[in-house]
Design a protein around this motif. Sequence first.
Motif, PDB file in Angstrom:
ATOM      1  N   GLN A   1      45.093  37.424  31.974  1.00  0.00           N
ATOM      2  CA  GLN A   1      45.439  38.178  31.081  1.00  0.00           C
ATOM      3  C   GLN A   1      47.112  38.009  30.737  1.00  0.00           C
ATOM      4  O   GLN A   1      47.686  37.705  31.071  1.00  0.00           O
TER       5      GLN A   1
ATOM      6  N   GLU B   1      34.116  38.525  39.745  1.00  0.00           N
ATOM      7  CA  GLU B   1      34.173  37.303  38.653  1.00  0.00           C
ATOM      8  C   GLU B   1      36.027  37.338  38.866  1.00  0.00           C
ATOM      9  O   GLU B   1      36.314  37.901  39.590  1.00  0.00           O
TER      10      GLU B   1
ATOM     11  N   VAL C   1      42.382  42.109  32.273  1.00  0.00           N
ATOM     12  CA  VAL C   1      41.892  42.133  33.826  1.00  0.00           C
ATOM     13  C   VAL C   1      41.158  42.938  34.788  1.00  0.00           C
ATOM     14  O   VAL C   1      41.165  43.769  36.109  1.00  0.00           O
TER      15      VAL C   1
ATOM     16  N   GLN D   1      39.583  30.034  30.104  1.00  0.00           N
ATOM     17  CA  GLN D   1      40.381  29.852  29.082  1.00  0.00           C
ATOM     18  C   GLN D   1      41.865  29.348  29.231  1.00  0.00           C
ATOM     19  O   GLN D   1      42.525  29.013  29.816  1.00  0.00           O
TER      20      GLN D   1
ATOM     21  N   GLY E   1      37.001  38.204  27.831  1.00  0.00           N
ATOM     22  CA  GLY E   1      38.444  37.680  27.739  1.00  0.00           C
ATOM     23  C   GLY E   1      39.554  38.445  27.930  1.00  0.00           C
ATOM     24  O   GLY E   1      39.711  39.061  27.208  1.00  0.00           O
TER      25      GLY E   1
ATOM     26  N   GLU F   1      36.955  30.583  34.896  1.00  0.00           N
ATOM     27  CA  GLU F   1      37.025  31.831  35.078  1.00  0.00           C
ATOM     28  C   GLU F   1      35.338  32.402  35.625  1.00  0.00           C
ATOM     29  O   GLU F   1      34.814  32.459  34.269  1.00  0.00           O
TER      30      GLU F   1
ATOM     31  N   LYS G   1      39.556  37.166  36.436  1.00  0.00           N
ATOM     32  CA  LYS G   1      40.207  37.337  34.837  1.00  0.00           C
ATOM     33  C   LYS G   1      41.517  36.935  34.929  1.00  0.00           C
ATOM     34  O   LYS G   1      42.287  37.351  35.688  1.00  0.00           O
TER      35      LYS G   1
ATOM     36  N   ARG H   1      31.652  33.726  36.488  1.00  0.00           N
ATOM     37  CA  ARG H   1      31.221  35.435  36.033  1.00  0.00           C
ATOM     38  C   ARG H   1      30.641  35.130  36.987  1.00  0.00           C
ATOM     39  O   ARG H   1      29.408  34.462  36.634  1.00  0.00           O
TER      40      ARG H   1
END
Length: 858
Positions: free
Chosen positions: A594, A590, A285, A559, A282, A570, A592, A572
């Motif tokens: 950051q 997915e 990106v 997250q 995690g 997120e 993601k 996946r």
Amino acid sequence: MKHFLCYFLFFTLGVFSQEKTSLKNALFQLSTKYKIQFSYKDSSVEKFKNISFNNSQSIDSILLSLSLQTQLVFEKIDNKNYVIRFLNTKKKSICAYVVSSKKHTKLPFVTVYYNAQNKYTNASGFFKIKNVISDGFITLSSVGYQSKTIAINTFTKECNIIVLEEEINYLNKIVITDYLTKGFLKKKDGSITLNSKKMGILPGVIEPDVLQSLQLIPGVHSPNETASGIHIRGSTPDQNLVIFDGMKMYHFSHFFGFISVFNPYITNQVKLYRSGTHAKYGNNVGGVLDISVDNPSLQKTTIGFGTTFTHSDFFIKTPLFKDKVGIVFSARRSITDFINSITYQKYSEVAFQNSKISEGLDDESLKIVNAKNNFYYEDYHTKVMVQPSQNSKISFSYLYNLNDLNFTGNTPNINQNFEDDIRIKNQGFRIDWKQGLLKNGIHQIGFTSTNFDKNYQGFRDRTLRNGNSEIANYGKENGVKEHSFEYLFEKLTTKNNSWQLGYQFHKYHVNYLFYREIPGDSNTINDLIDEQANSSAFFTEYQYNNKHNWLLNLGIRLQRFNKPSKSYLEPRLNVNYKLNKSLNVSFSTEVKHQSISQVVDFREDGLGGVFDRFWTLSNTQTFPVLKNTQISFGANYQKNNWTFDLEFYQKNIEGIVLLIDENIKSEKYYSGTNIVYGIDFLIKKQWNNYNTWVSYTWSNSQYQFKNLNNSNKFDGSYDIPHNFIWSHTYSKNKMQYSLGWRFRSGLPYTVKTAVQNKKNEGLKINFEDLNTERLSNYQRIDFSTAYKFYIGKKKKYNGVLGLTLQNLLNKRNILSKDYEIQTVIIEQGTSREEKQVLVETNSLSMGFVPNVMFRVNF
């Protein structure tokens, strides 16, 4: 009194809940309830007619009770089988050779369990046990092989040969072997793994360097030729998650990017995820690079050392306490501060080009005297592993790497003394505890601390014609401190499916300082960012297998960042379906996020911008949280020494930030999006000792910023539409050869002009539309060769002598183009006049660079 009553009540209930029955009937009930089998002689069991038996207790508690009542031994063979026997004091000695089932190769360091003890096979796969109970059992276990239990009474006086079958691991079954060459594998979960110890020779790679080797894979490249400048499917290096021995890396190169900090001789396995990453990864990106380190040997000592034209290294793997504690230690240091090799000269020429160092050494008008350029790099890694029991491991890891440059001198033509200092340091520590077996469940707890610090200080002292002193100061500082905690639970479920559950917590402290103090210059800057933040994440993932055809990874990660205070979901998904023995199709998607990334800083420093990026944390004003939505699908085929791999992908990254000097534009920071889509393709064919492959990537990267380029889309700064690599390897006897040709599109660049400041204070740079022009195409040819040799009759020691020739044809490609305002001297003496001009500067690639490697292992 209350405690006594509780114990008494528990004991009373336990006694009265028991029943009296025969041992044979008790075993029957246990077999039915727990679906287990007992092996025994009837005469050993039938005489026990009246024993206490409580079927409500756990199986371990029941068997302990039965053992105490009967003095029989209930020996567990595996989860489904037990052997019942009398205690036997008769003993014997046994010995055997352990080999693999395929080629009957000898298997060293196989664990042999007996009588609650263990020992290991030696380098020849041999073991011997003295005075072991003759009616007992031994169990052999080794990573990658199925465990095997053997009755001791089956051993003869002569040493047996025991064959271990390779373990069938459905969780990460390989779909492509020797993806590029030996040591490269592609697995069902989409990851590409690299084993540096098994890796074959590669063109232009002198050592099995992780970062340089990965750049031959489709979708992975380095636009600036450095080892650390890896872009994975359009994601910049800071967007990729790089983990070394469980520690997140914020800096992973020596010599300003040319050499990775990861010592290849202690790395165990490298996993590359271009897409379809697992839920446990995690706060990034881009792609994921997970590098594991060798576990210390608990039985045998291994030592290796070697040298190249740039550095020397040493490692040792040895047990400290046999069977319990082992250590791995590696050290590497450059020889650049006392040997001016041709490789060092070539690297320096590129690393310091267009900086004050190269200008001062090359430009006659700025000729430097009394110049001292002291530069060195070093890295150290230590790992200690403690194995208190068969199913428990504790490891301690420490990492340290440093790059240090000090450049001093004076320039008589302009009466100036100067000093430049660059110091880049990275430290990391991790303690990790694992308990359990995968079939029953593994618990893992880890604590990690990393500290990255990058510091530049420049000093200029110039004596004017009137005798006064003019002092200019420049500086850039960037630091990241991270402390983290992680818990992970993993277990095999029915039919070799698996389930993961975990929690992660990270605390960050990031600081950035840029200052430029020039007397009489209105562009004086003192810019400070100092922030702290934390993040936490819960994640879970289930992996499903169906008759070896389907593999489905379904994960979800929650997250949360406290700056800004927001949670992100997120999902996946990664699917692989095996159509037949040779053909697989795959799909992944997915989301993601950051919160810590790098910002490009275009502002000039005294050294000329040797580093122009800094780490920063997301916030609610300037730096948004990055978000990537990515999808990919493809197919791979391998048969008759042919390999085909094809993948389509698209990713949409939101929150990209650029920083431009506030005196150039009305705004300071610009936030936008980056859309990337492309195709990765690999074709490979092998004929006996000759292997050739072509990797090709077609991609398109587009940026869009609200207040730049009239809000229109423009080519990304690292957009490379075509990237083509054709490689060849050939081996014969102890020699290996490799040749490779690289061709790719030139990078985009922005045309800049110079305009007069409003207050007639000199020139300033004016940006045209961004990235409207493109550099010429890039190409280069690399060659490598290596000779493997053995020392001594028993060949206990081995070594390798290698040679690599990078850019064999000495073609200097243009890697980037930029513009800067410089002050030039028109006349000398009393008519001395200085004038500002706009100068175009090109950053060129490496020319012809040779390197030699010598290595010995024993």
